[in-house]
Design a protein around this motif. Structure first.
Motif, PDB file in Angstrom:
ATOM      1  N   ALA A   7       0.843  -1.192   0.000  1.00  0.00           N
ATOM      2  CA  ALA A   7       0.000   0.000   0.000  1.00  0.00           C
ATOM      3  C   ALA A   7       0.882   1.247   0.000  1.00  0.00           C
ATOM      4  O   ALA A   7       1.877   1.332   0.728  1.00  0.00           O
ATOM      5  CB  ALA A   7      -0.908   0.010   1.217  1.00  0.00           C
ATOM      6  N   VAL A   8       0.499   2.219  -0.824  1.00  0.00           N
ATOM      7  CA  VAL A   8       1.287   3.438  -0.993  1.00  0.00           C
ATOM      8  C   VAL A   8       0.444   4.641  -0.591  1.00  0.00           C
ATOM      9  O   VAL A   8      -0.750   4.717  -0.906  1.00  0.00           O
ATOM     10  CB  VAL A   8       1.757   3.593  -2.454  1.00  0.00           C
ATOM     11  N   ALA A   9       1.073   5.597   0.095  1.00  0.00           N
ATOM     12  CA  ALA A   9       0.469   6.895   0.359  1.00  0.00           C
ATOM     13  C   ALA A   9       1.283   7.958  -0.367  1.00  0.00           C
ATOM     14  O   ALA A   9       2.512   7.856  -0.459  1.00  0.00           O
ATOM     15  CB  ALA A   9       0.438   7.196   1.851  1.00  0.00           C
ATOM     16  N   PHE A  10       0.586   8.968  -0.892  1.00  0.00           N
ATOM     17  CA  PHE A  10       1.275  10.050  -1.601  1.00  0.00           C
ATOM     18  C   PHE A  10       0.765  11.371  -1.055  1.00  0.00           C
ATOM     19  O   PHE A  10      -0.427  11.674  -1.136  1.00  0.00           O
ATOM     20  CB  PHE A  10       1.024   9.962  -3.107  1.00  0.00           C
ATOM     21  N   ILE A  11       1.697  12.159  -0.510  1.00  0.00           N
ATOM     22  CA  ILE A  11       1.364  13.447   0.091  1.00  0.00           C
ATOM     23  C   ILE A  11       1.871  14.554  -0.823  1.00  0.00           C
ATOM     24  O   ILE A  11       3.077  14.718  -1.010  1.00  0.00           O
ATOM     25  CB  ILE A  11       2.025  13.610   1.486  1.00  0.00           C
ATOM     26  N   GLY A  12       0.956  15.326  -1.422  1.00  0.00           N
ATOM     27  CA  GLY A  12       1.355  16.436  -2.281  1.00  0.00           C
ATOM     28  C   GLY A  12       1.150  16.152  -3.753  1.00  0.00           C
ATOM     29  O   GLY A  12       2.096  15.874  -4.481  1.00  0.00           O
ATOM     30  N   THR A  32      -3.378   5.894  -1.430  1.00  0.00           N
ATOM     31  CA  THR A  32      -4.091   6.874  -0.627  1.00  0.00           C
ATOM     32  C   THR A  32      -3.385   8.205  -0.799  1.00  0.00           C
ATOM     33  O   THR A  32      -2.151   8.263  -0.788  1.00  0.00           O
ATOM     34  CB  THR A  32      -4.108   6.484   0.860  1.00  0.00           C
ATOM     35  N   ILE A  33      -4.145   9.295  -0.959  1.00  0.00           N
ATOM     36  CA  ILE A  33      -3.532  10.587  -1.224  1.00  0.00           C
ATOM     37  C   ILE A  33      -4.003  11.648  -0.247  1.00  0.00           C
ATOM     38  O   ILE A  33      -5.090  11.569   0.318  1.00  0.00           O
ATOM     39  CB  ILE A  33      -3.809  11.076  -2.664  1.00  0.00           C
ATOM     40  N   PHE A  34      -3.142  12.626  -0.053  1.00  0.00           N
ATOM     41  CA  PHE A  34      -3.511  13.860   0.630  1.00  0.00           C
ATOM     42  C   PHE A  34      -2.777  15.002  -0.053  1.00  0.00           C
ATOM     43  O   PHE A  34      -1.605  14.880  -0.418  1.00  0.00           O
ATOM     44  CB  PHE A  34      -3.116  13.849   2.111  1.00  0.00           C
ATOM     45  N   THR A  35      -3.484  16.097  -0.244  1.00  0.00           N
ATOM     46  CA  THR A  35      -2.848  17.328  -0.682  1.00  0.00           C
ATOM     47  C   THR A  35      -3.545  18.475   0.015  1.00  0.00           C
ATOM     48  O   THR A  35      -4.699  18.336   0.457  1.00  0.00           O
ATOM     49  CB  THR A  35      -2.893  17.471  -2.213  1.00  0.00           C
ATOM     50  N   ARG A  36      -2.839  19.595   0.171  1.00  0.00           N
ATOM     51  CA  ARG A  36      -3.354  20.690   0.994  1.00  0.00           C
ATOM     52  C   ARG A  36      -4.708  21.180   0.506  1.00  0.00           C
ATOM     53  O   ARG A  36      -5.592  21.495   1.284  1.00  0.00           O
ATOM     54  CB  ARG A  36      -2.338  21.831   0.991  1.00  0.00           C
ATOM     55  N   THR A  37      -4.876  21.246  -0.817  1.00  0.00           N
ATOM     56  CA  THR A  37      -6.151  21.669  -1.398  1.00  0.00           C
ATOM     57  C   THR A  37      -6.676  20.540  -2.269  1.00  0.00           C
ATOM     58  O   THR A  37      -5.983  20.070  -3.171  1.00  0.00           O
ATOM     59  CB  THR A  37      -5.970  22.935  -2.261  1.00  0.00           C
ATOM     60  N   ARG A  38      -7.896  20.122  -2.000  1.00  0.00           N
ATOM     61  CA  ARG A  38      -8.484  19.028  -2.773  1.00  0.00           C
ATOM     62  C   ARG A  38      -8.940  19.589  -4.124  1.00  0.00           C
ATOM     63  O   ARG A  38     -10.106  19.914  -4.348  1.00  0.00           O
ATOM     64  CB  ARG A  38      -9.650  18.404  -2.008  1.00  0.00           C
TER      65      ARG A  38
END
Length: 390
Positions: A7-12, A32-38
């Motif tokens: 499983a990979v997470a990517f931030i930014g 799974t991802i997260f970025t400051r602005t969706r």
């Protein structure tokens, strides 16, 4: 039965992060991802099957491998080392890979803190720009050994064409900053060459074709010059981020007690470009500094901002520049009155009136000067000088 992928997470998921994350998904890794602005880039990944997380910690919590691609070292420090950051949230045994161009010292700090927490972290800045991210042909610059990355090499190869390992934490960042210093010379060389050709009345496309056929060729001349000639200043790599990289390189050089005059000159030029409104443009926008003021204004630049910054403390662009306007500052266009440029500063265009402009120690003064210029110590003054020169 196919082997289950980690499983990979990517931030930014920004200009480069989104296409990199897309390549990882294409290779079958759950993401799974997260970025400051969706934003639209994030939504496009979610539509393709990525899972959205509300915080970096939430994204990393169940991931085997976590990538980050952020803007500035302060962002990296916060995302990794804060009380609710990645090192606190990631599960034991996870691998954390920072693709941001950041501080070598910070990369070492993160690697040491990760080891204490039972994690493995290394720096892996990339080069190749937006085009390389989209095509999956980036060059990866790794602060680890070949043996260290072997378990995840196939994952790195989903978006990287070339992988260079430099042995230990922080070494990848140092190598990337060396790359950015070389890039600075290519960018200023492109802008200088096109300006000289333009002011000499040559066909710019033909001159570019000549240069890329010989020893003056560079990736910049091949890929960014055509955009500049077309008046396309959209960012594949933003001016503000390049300034950050050069600032880091100059700080490292200062720590090593060495001088990088080419990088200092480029920093000065890009600092001015940022000050007058070019921070969100692509690095090819440096060529605007050599154009008539009307062309610069049409592209969205405002030279009055530079005048305002000269009249106040600092550069006026909102950055905390430790190297601001020293030893290689750039002053390129449309300034009136009496300026003294020292220690290699470049002054490229549009000086009016009766200057007592004294260029010292090799400064270059490139275009459309009025009367009363005195050049000393071998300075170059390239175009349209009128009146008495000594």
């Amino acid at each position: 039965m196919a082997e289950k992928k980690p499983a990979v997470a990517f931030i930014g998921t920004g200009i480069m992060g989104a296409p990199i994350a897309g390549h990882i998904m294409d290779a079958g890794y759950p993401l799974t991802i997260f970025t400051r602005t969706r934003n639209e880039r994030a939504e496009a990944l979610i539509e393709r099957g990525a899972v959205w997380a509300d915080t970096p910690a939430d994204a990393a919590r169940e991931a085997d491998i976590v990538f980050t691609m952020l803007g500035y070292p302060t962002d990296v420090e916060e995302v990794y080392l804060s009380s609710d950051g990645l090192l606190a949230a990631a599960k034991r045994g996870a691998t954390l890979i920072d693709l941001t161009t950041s501080s070598p010292e910070l990369a070492r700090d993160i690697a040491e803190a990760a080891e204490v927490s039972g994690l493995y972290a290394f720096d892996c800045p990339v080069t190749g720009g937006e085009r390389g991210a989209i095509d999956g042909t980036l060059t990866l610059i790794v602060g680890a050994t070949e043996r260290d990355i072997e378990p995840i090499r196939s994952l790195l190869e989903t978006f990287g064409k070339h992988i260079f390992c430099f042995g230990g934490p922080g070494a990848g960042q140092t190598a990337k900053l060396s790359n950015q210093v070389a890039l600075a010379g290519c960018l200023t060389g492109m802008a200088d060459a096109l300006s000289l050709a333009q002011q000499s009345g040559l066909d710019l496309a033909r001159v570019r074709e000549l240069i890329v056929s010989g020893t003056g060729r560079s990736g910049v001349m091949e890929t960014l010059a055509p955009a500049a000639l077309d008046g396309d200043y959209r960012p594949g790599f933003k001016v503000t981020h390049f300034l950050k990289d050069l600032g880091l390189a100059l700080q490292l050089a200062e720590d090593r007690e060495i001088v990088l005059p080419g990088a200092e000159t480029a920093f000065g030029l890009y600092d001015v470009l940022d000050t007058i409104g070019g921070g969100e443009m692509g690095t090819q926008a440096l060529t605007l500094m050599y154009q008539e003021e009307a062309d610069a204004v049409a592209a969205g630049l405002d030279w009055s901002q530079y005048t305002m910054s000269e009249d106040s403390e600092g550069c006026g662009c909102g950055h905390d520049h430790e190297h601001a306007h020293e030893h290689g500052e750039g002053c390129c266009h449309g300034h009136d009155g009496s300026h003294d440029h020292e220690h290699g500063e470049g002054c490229c265009h549009g000086h009016d009136g009766s200057h007592d402009h004294e260029h010292e120690h090799g400064e270059s003064c490139c275009h459309t000067h009025g009367e009363g210029h005195t050049h000393e110590h071998g300075e170059g003054c390239c175009h349209k000088h009128e009146g008495a020169e000594a």
